[in-house]
Design a protein around this motif. Structure first.
Motif, PDB file in Angstrom:
ATOM      1  N   SER A  10       1.603   6.444  -7.026  1.00 13.36           N
ATOM      2  CA  SER A  10       0.485   7.310  -7.388  1.00 13.36           C
ATOM      3  C   SER A  10       0.903   8.768  -7.294  1.00 13.36           C
ATOM      4  CB  SER A  10      -0.705   7.035  -6.468  1.00 13.36           C
ATOM      5  OG  SER A  10      -1.728   7.937  -6.704  1.00 13.36           O
ATOM      6  N   LEU A  11       1.619   9.108  -6.245  1.00 12.09           N
ATOM      7  CA  LEU A  11       2.118  10.472  -6.094  1.00 12.09           C
ATOM      8  C   LEU A  11       3.108  10.805  -7.204  1.00 12.09           C
ATOM      9  CD1 LEU A  11       2.341  13.081  -4.414  1.00 12.09           C
ATOM     10  CD2 LEU A  11       4.154  11.947  -3.117  1.00 12.09           C
ATOM     11  N   GLU A  45       0.833  -1.208   0.000  1.00 14.29           N
ATOM     12  CA  GLU A  45       0.000   0.000   0.000  1.00 14.29           C
ATOM     13  C   GLU A  45       0.871   1.263   0.000  1.00 14.29           C
ATOM     14  OE1 GLU A  45      -3.082   2.204  -0.592  1.00 14.29           O
ATOM     15  OE2 GLU A  45      -3.202   0.015  -0.559  1.00 14.29           O
ATOM     16  N   GLU A  46       1.992   1.233   0.739  1.00 17.04           N
ATOM     17  CA  GLU A  46       2.906   2.377   0.723  1.00 17.04           C
ATOM     18  C   GLU A  46       3.490   2.576  -0.673  1.00 17.04           C
ATOM     19  OE1 GLU A  46       5.888   1.825   3.719  1.00 17.04           O
ATOM     20  OE2 GLU A  46       4.424   1.863   5.341  1.00 17.04           O
ATOM     21  N   ARG A  74       2.113   1.676  -3.499  1.00 12.85           N
ATOM     22  CA  ARG A  74       1.044   2.183  -4.370  1.00 12.85           C
ATOM     23  C   ARG A  74       0.846   3.675  -4.187  1.00 12.85           C
ATOM     24  NH1 ARG A  74      -3.233  -2.679  -3.545  1.00 12.85           N
ATOM     25  NH2 ARG A  74      -2.370  -4.048  -5.144  1.00 12.85           N
ATOM     26  N   SER A  75       0.847   4.122  -2.941  1.00 13.14           N
ATOM     27  CA  SER A  75       0.661   5.561  -2.714  1.00 13.14           C
ATOM     28  C   SER A  75       1.857   6.348  -3.241  1.00 13.14           C
ATOM     29  CB  SER A  75       0.420   5.841  -1.234  1.00 13.14           C
ATOM     30  OG  SER A  75       1.549   5.514  -0.469  1.00 13.14           O
ATOM     31  N   PHE A  76       3.064   5.801  -3.092  1.00  9.41           N
ATOM     32  CA  PHE A  76       4.254   6.478  -3.598  1.00  9.41           C
ATOM     33  C   PHE A  76       4.195   6.618  -5.116  1.00  9.41           C
ATOM     34  CE2 PHE A  76       8.468   5.995  -5.539  1.00  9.41           C
ATOM     35  CZ  PHE A  76       9.060   7.164  -5.087  1.00  9.41           C
ATOM     36  N   LYS A  95       1.385  11.623 -10.357  1.00  5.60           N
ATOM     37  CA  LYS A  95       0.774  12.956 -10.344  1.00  5.60           C
ATOM     38  C   LYS A  95       1.817  14.054 -10.527  1.00  5.60           C
ATOM     39  CE  LYS A  95      -3.012  11.617  -7.333  1.00  5.60           C
ATOM     40  NZ  LYS A  95      -3.563  11.716  -5.968  1.00  5.60           N
TER      41      LYS A  95
END
Length: 84
Positions: free
Chosen positions: A67-68, A60-61, A63-65, A71
């Motif tokens: 994703s950021l 999950e970490e 994925r968030s990384f 962006k």
């Protein structure tokens, strides 16, 4: 169009029930109050469950990384992009 697969859901629930039953059997005691001979397998299973939860958190970490990063980085490279 998505649909709910009742057969797969029932199988997943049945598997979870059997897994819980297995864990209960492994940690059971016999008539003399002695732990089941498979109790060490329970410790191994618990260790694997903890490791799995840690890996899920790490995924999950990641994925968030990413994703950021998606962006923040430009979507289409251009000759006007700043390098360095």
């Amino acid at each position: 169009m998505a649909y709910y697969d009742h057969g797969a859901a029932m199988r997943k629930k049945e598997c979870a029930d059997k897994y819980a039953e297995l864990k209960k059997h492994i940690t059971s005691k016999d008539e003399s109050g002695k732990l089941n001979e498979w109790f060490l397998a329970h410790e191994h299973i618990v260790d694997l469950e903890i490791k799995l939860k840690q890996q899920e958190k790490q995924i999950e970490e990641y994925r968030s990384f990413f994703s950021l990063m998606r962006k923040l980085l430009p979507r289409v490279p251009s000759i006007h992009d700043v390098i360095g």
